[in-house]
Design a protein around this motif. Structure first.
Motif, PDB file in Angstrom:
ATOM      1  N   ASN A  57       0.767  -1.358   0.144  1.00 58.22           N
ATOM      2  CA  ASN A  57      -0.027  -0.302   0.096  1.00 58.22           C
ATOM      3  C   ASN A  57       0.493   1.276   0.015  1.00 58.22           C
ATOM      4  N   ARG A  58       1.948   1.823   0.263  1.00 61.99           N
ATOM      5  CA  ARG A  58       2.471   2.562   1.090  1.00 61.99           C
ATOM      6  C   ARG A  58       4.148   1.745   1.958  1.00 61.99           C
ATOM      7  N   ILE A  59       4.900   1.996   2.016  1.00 64.46           N
ATOM      8  CA  ILE A  59       6.256   2.350   1.992  1.00 64.46           C
ATOM      9  C   ILE A  59       7.290   3.343   3.426  1.00 64.46           C
ATOM     10  N   VAL A  60       7.016   2.946   3.936  1.00 57.06           N
ATOM     11  CA  VAL A  60       7.533   3.700   5.663  1.00 57.06           C
ATOM     12  C   VAL A  60       8.907   3.020   5.946  1.00 57.06           C
ATOM     13  N   VAL A  61       9.746   4.354   5.829  1.00 55.90           N
ATOM     14  CA  VAL A  61      11.162   4.204   6.688  1.00 55.90           C
ATOM     15  C   VAL A  61      11.966   4.516   7.504  1.00 55.90           C
ATOM     16  N   ARG A  62      11.461   3.689   8.357  1.00 60.17           N
ATOM     17  CA  ARG A  62      12.703   4.360  10.009  1.00 60.17           C
ATOM     18  C   ARG A  62      13.674   3.956  10.702  1.00 60.17           C
ATOM     19  N   GLY A  63      14.154   4.519  11.252  1.00 65.45           N
ATOM     20  CA  GLY A  63      15.838   4.629  11.065  1.00 65.45           C
ATOM     21  C   GLY A  63      16.638   5.401  10.609  1.00 65.45           C
ATOM     22  N   ASN A  64      16.163   6.288  10.282  1.00 64.52           N
ATOM     23  CA  ASN A  64      16.949   6.817   9.160  1.00 64.52           C
ATOM     24  C   ASN A  64      17.615   8.576  10.177  1.00 64.52           C
ATOM     25  N   GLU A  65      18.605   8.898   9.861  1.00 66.31           N
ATOM     26  CA  GLU A  65      19.010  10.440  10.201  1.00 66.31           C
ATOM     27  C   GLU A  65      19.764  10.847  10.031  1.00 66.31           C
ATOM     28  N   ARG A  66      20.883  10.565   9.576  1.00 67.99           N
ATOM     29  CA  ARG A  66      21.703  11.483   8.118  1.00 67.99           C
ATOM     30  C   ARG A  66      20.887  11.408   6.425  1.00 67.99           C
ATOM     31  N   ILE A  67      20.846   9.843   6.329  1.00 68.50           N
ATOM     32  CA  ILE A  67      20.233   9.979   4.901  1.00 68.50           C
ATOM     33  C   ILE A  67      19.170  10.468   4.938  1.00 68.50           C
ATOM     34  N   ASP A  68      18.463  11.092   3.377  1.00 66.59           N
ATOM     35  CA  ASP A  68      17.509  11.454   3.285  1.00 66.59           C
ATOM     36  C   ASP A  68      16.162  10.073   2.966  1.00 66.59           C
ATOM     37  N   GLN A  69      15.193  10.314   3.449  1.00 66.30           N
ATOM     38  CA  GLN A  69      13.855   8.872   3.241  1.00 66.30           C
ATOM     39  C   GLN A  69      13.611   8.836   1.349  1.00 66.30           C
ATOM     40  N   THR A  70      14.360   9.686   0.859  1.00 71.85           N
ATOM     41  CA  THR A  70      13.904  10.304  -0.216  1.00 71.85           C
ATOM     42  C   THR A  70      15.204   8.614  -1.101  1.00 71.85           C
ATOM     43  N   THR A  71      16.806   9.077  -0.601  1.00 65.18           N
ATOM     44  CA  THR A  71      17.482   8.191  -0.647  1.00 65.18           C
ATOM     45  C   THR A  71      17.349   6.759  -0.641  1.00 65.18           C
ATOM     46  N   VAL A  72      17.313   6.911   0.426  1.00 66.10           N
ATOM     47  CA  VAL A  72      16.397   4.403   1.036  1.00 66.10           C
ATOM     48  C   VAL A  72      15.654   4.342  -0.290  1.00 66.10           C
ATOM     49  N   LEU A  73      15.056   4.783  -0.522  1.00 62.84           N
ATOM     50  CA  LEU A  73      13.539   5.099  -1.415  1.00 62.84           C
ATOM     51  C   LEU A  73      14.002   4.422  -3.118  1.00 62.84           C
ATOM     52  N   SER A  74      15.114   5.366  -3.354  1.00 63.49           N
ATOM     53  CA  SER A  74      15.686   5.389  -4.688  1.00 63.49           C
ATOM     54  C   SER A  74      16.312   3.961  -4.613  1.00 63.49           C
ATOM     55  N   TYR A  75      17.252   3.289  -3.760  1.00 60.71           N
ATOM     56  CA  TYR A  75      17.372   2.355  -3.515  1.00 60.71           C
ATOM     57  C   TYR A  75      17.009   1.141  -3.012  1.00 60.71           C
ATOM     58  N   LEU A  76      15.444   1.037  -3.352  1.00 61.89           N
ATOM     59  CA  LEU A  76      14.482   0.090  -3.257  1.00 61.89           C
ATOM     60  C   LEU A  76      14.045   0.023  -4.389  1.00 61.89           C
ATOM     61  N   PRO A  77      14.682  -1.442  -4.784  1.00 68.38           N
ATOM     62  CA  PRO A  77      13.626  -1.646  -5.975  1.00 68.38           C
ATOM     63  C   PRO A  77      11.915  -2.379  -6.051  1.00 68.38           C
ATOM     64  N   ILE A  78      11.801  -1.606  -5.180  1.00 71.41           N
ATOM     65  CA  ILE A  78       9.467  -2.084  -4.346  1.00 71.41           C
ATOM     66  C   ILE A  78       9.147  -0.805  -4.904  1.00 71.41           C
ATOM     67  N   GLN A  79       8.086  -0.514  -5.128  1.00 76.94           N
ATOM     68  CA  GLN A  79       7.457   0.310  -5.652  1.00 76.94           C
ATOM     69  C   GLN A  79       5.404   0.337  -4.663  1.00 76.94           C
ATOM     70  N   PRO A  80       5.052   0.984  -4.411  1.00 74.38           N
ATOM     71  CA  PRO A  80       3.847   1.053  -4.156  1.00 74.38           C
ATOM     72  C   PRO A  80       2.519   0.773  -5.088  1.00 74.38           C
ATOM     73  N   GLY A  81       2.487  -0.542  -5.071  1.00 77.57           N
ATOM     74  CA  GLY A  81       1.592  -1.065  -5.994  1.00 77.57           C
ATOM     75  C   GLY A  81       1.799  -2.473  -6.326  1.00 77.57           C
ATOM     76  N   ASP A  82       2.930  -2.631  -5.918  1.00 77.03           N
ATOM     77  CA  ASP A  82       3.660  -4.071  -6.563  1.00 77.03           C
ATOM     78  C   ASP A  82       3.910  -4.899  -5.534  1.00 77.03           C
ATOM     79  N   THR A  83       3.537  -5.860  -5.796  1.00 70.30           N
ATOM     80  CA  THR A  83       2.906  -7.473  -5.819  1.00 70.30           C
ATOM     81  C   THR A  83       4.290  -8.116  -4.796  1.00 70.30           C
ATOM     82  N   ILE A  84       4.204  -8.296  -3.837  1.00 71.74           N
ATOM     83  CA  ILE A  84       5.992  -8.938  -3.355  1.00 71.74           C
ATOM     84  C   ILE A  84       5.530  -9.907  -2.969  1.00 71.74           C
ATOM     85  N   ASP A  85       6.845 -10.850  -2.741  1.00 70.94           N
ATOM     86  CA  ASP A  85       6.607 -12.208  -1.888  1.00 70.94           C
ATOM     87  C   ASP A  85       8.259 -11.961  -1.141  1.00 70.94           C
TER      88      ASP A  85
END
Length: 616
Positions: A57-85
């Motif tokens: 449904n959506r992606i929530v990033v926790r624990g990041n202090e220096r690294i921006d959330q958008t940077t983490v999401l840019s490396y993550l190969p999953i997007q909202p709406g994807d079907t995952i296992d």
């Protein structure tokens, strides 16, 4: 009542936790009071395959202090709406871990479809220190490691640097050196990295022994090798320490030594380094098979190109039948043929020498096979080593450019052009393979040398009394290749100022242009009753006619003035009439040209050729 709760969880280091959906079916029958009082019948069914998959449904990033959330999401190969296992999450965890930014990564999918990304950032390096190093300076160690203050700490990079430090000590003769990295935890997720070094003792060479040598003594062969035995007088040398890479180089030096003295089939049967029981030094034993001494036999040049005459090329070879066999002369012959073919317009040639040894006559017959190779074009030109001189100054002296066909003759002339500048102590031009088989990369490596001069002189004479000289010369002004000369001289009688400026590539063209300014004064009023002054300047232009000849033109204009004291030329007791006739100001101009032909083979250290000039 049916319940279906699905949750996917995975952690770093390959731990994947998948909680499949459980289908719980509760059946309750109210047919009689007895059935109503029984424990419910719980049936656990195996989840269907689609129960292990879910939509994000959506992606929530926790624990990041220096690294921006958008940077983490840019490396993550999953997007909202994807079907995952579980496999998809495992791939995502590994992808984030490979960035080197995170010490720990956990992904979990909640029942509402939220994908929770829990990360722990790698700490920032506060400082890097070395402890226990005495034989190697800290600067040398610091230049070797890759981690730096304010960089991101990763265990892999630290372990890589440990290997580099150990290798550095091994090359310095300390094969028992050990390095232990330690971390000092600081606040704000920072760490100090400390490399604790145990250098261990130096491992020297106790003896070098040769077996099988008859033509040359042990001392002759030991003199060829760079590796030396440990002696007290070699206190400041490291060549008496054990280094396997240096021993490999020594084996090649021994091979060259023998093959350059006629031993065509010389071989090194073995080269063994044995460590003494107390681990204090190595003993090196080299076993050789010298073979017989050979002379050159028949020398031939075979070419597939009818326009390259093999008999003519053979006359250029520095080898004759009956000469003592020397391997270096083979390479010299290949270079001669390559240059000759390139000068004739055949830059793409391959020269392969083939050998046929005759043990009965102790001769080696050599055939040089010359054939046109694949046409090669210059992919790019890299210029390195120019810490002061601009790239454009170097590239404009090259007679080849990117995209041009590779021409060895033009490359050699380009090297001579760079050496003739006088800006560099050494110039190397090497060719390496490019992006395709028909592409090459030309690497131009230069070593800068001082190009400026400052001269100061002082003297005393009975005529001029005190004299002071000051001169400044810069042959590579501001790294642009411009030549600037300024000189001044002060004395009681003579004062002179000169200034010269030369632009080697005027207006970006292959034209050398410059101008001169000067002012001279002779104050002879105390001795000859006149004061002479001369002020002027000139322009110079040099234009190359071809690769060997140039034409220069010059024009100078100056104003000369002879000043005589008032009353010197009139009345009773007048001065010299000849001097009085020269009094006043005069404007003089002159023009000239120079034709220069230079056929020297080397601009710095010529060994053959000639020069001629016509000046007017």
């Amino acid at each position: 009542m049916n319940q279906n709760d699905s949750r996917l969880m995975t952690q770093t280091r390959g731990r994947i936790l998948g909680v499949s959906a459980l289908a719980l079916t509760f059946a309750a029958g109210l047919a009689s009071p007895a059935l109503a009082q029984q424990t419910p019948n719980v049936v656990v069914q195996e989840a269907p395959p689609q129960a292990d998959r879910a939509v994000v449904n959506r992606i929530v990033v926790r624990g990041n202090e220096r690294i921006d959330q958008t940077t983490v999401l840019s490396y993550l190969p999953i997007q909202p709406g994807d079907t995952i296992d579980a496999v998809t999450i495992d791939v995502a965890v590994r992808t984030l871990s490979r960035t080197g930014l995170f010490a720990d990564v956990q992904l979990g999918l909640q029942a509402n479809g939220d994908l929770i990304v829990e990360i722990a950032e790698n700490p920032i390096i506060n400082q890097v220190t070395f402890e226990g190093n005495k034989a190697l300076a800290e600067k040398k160690l610091r230049d070797e490691v890759t981690i730096r203050p304010r960089g991101i700490y990763t265990r892999a990079r630290v372990q890589e640097d440990v290997g580099k430090i150990v290798e550095l000590y091994r090359l310095s003769g300390r094969i028992s050196a050990t390095v232990t990295p330690k971390l000092v935890q600081l606040d704000q997720n920072r760490v100090d990295v400390v490399f604790e070094i145990d250098e261990g003792p130096e491992t020297g060479i106790s003896a070098i022994t040769f077996l099988g040598n008859r033509a040359f003594s042990d001392s002759d062969l030991a003199g060829v090798m760079v590796t030396k035995t440990s002696k007290w007088w070699r206190l400041f040398s490291s060549n008496d320490n054990y280094d396997p890479n240096r021993l490999d180089y020594d084996r090649e030096q021994l091979r060259k030594f023998y093959t350059n003295r006629g031993y065509y089939d010389f071989r090194i049967l073995s080269s063994v380094a044995e460590l003494k029981p107390d681990n204090s030094a190595f003993g090196v034993t080299v076993t050789v098979d010298e073979g017989d001494r050979y002379n050159f036999g028949e020398i031939k040049v075979v070419t597939e190109n009818d326009r390259l005459n093999g008999d003519f090329l053979q006359l250029l070879l520095p080898i004759r039948k009956g000469d003592l066999y020397e391997s270096d002369r083979i390479q010299a012959a290949v270079d001669t043929l390559t240059f000759a073919a390139g000068s004739a317009g055949y830059a793409f040639v391959e020269i392969n020498p083939t050998y046929r040894a005759d043990p009965e006559t102790d001769t080696v017959n050599v055939t040089f096979n010359v054939r046109e190779g694949q046409r090669v074009y210059i992919d790019r030109i890299n210029v390195v080593g120019n810490t002061r001189t601009l790239d454009t100054v170097i590239r404009r002296e090259l007679m080849v450019g990117e995209g041009d066909a590779f021409n060895r003759s033009l490359v050699e002339r380009s090297r001579n052009n760079l050496r003739a500048l006088g800006f560099f102590k050494d110039v190397k031009i090497e060719e390496t393979r490019g992006s395709a088989p028909d592409r090459s990369v030309v690497n131009v490596t230069v070593e800068e040398q001082p190009t400026g001069e400052l001269s100061v002189g002082a003297g005393f004479s009975s005529v001029d009394s005190f004299v002071l000289n000051l001169g400044i010369t810069e042959r590579n002004f501001r790294g642009r290749g411009q030549n600037v000369v300024a000189r001044a001289e002060w004395g009681s009688l003579r004062q002179q100022i000169d200034f010269r400026f030369t632009e080697p590539k005027f207006l970006g063209r292959d034209v050398r242009a410059g101008f001169d300014l000067f002012h001279t004064r002779y104050d002879l009023s105390k001795y000859s009753s006149y004061d002479y002054r001369s002020t002027g300047g000139g322009v110079r232009v040099t234009y190359p006619l071809n690769g060997y000849a140039s034409f220069s033109a010059r024009y100078f204009l100056k104003s000369d003035e002879v000043v005589i004291p008032y009353g010197y030329c009139g009345g009773v007791g007048a001065g010299s009439s000849a001097l009085c006739d020269q009094a006043g100001s005069y404007l003089n101009s002159s023009a000239g040209y120079t034709l220069l032909v230079n056929r020297l083979n080397d601009p710095v250290r010529p060994t053959r050729g000639w020069t001629a000039s016509l000046r007017r």
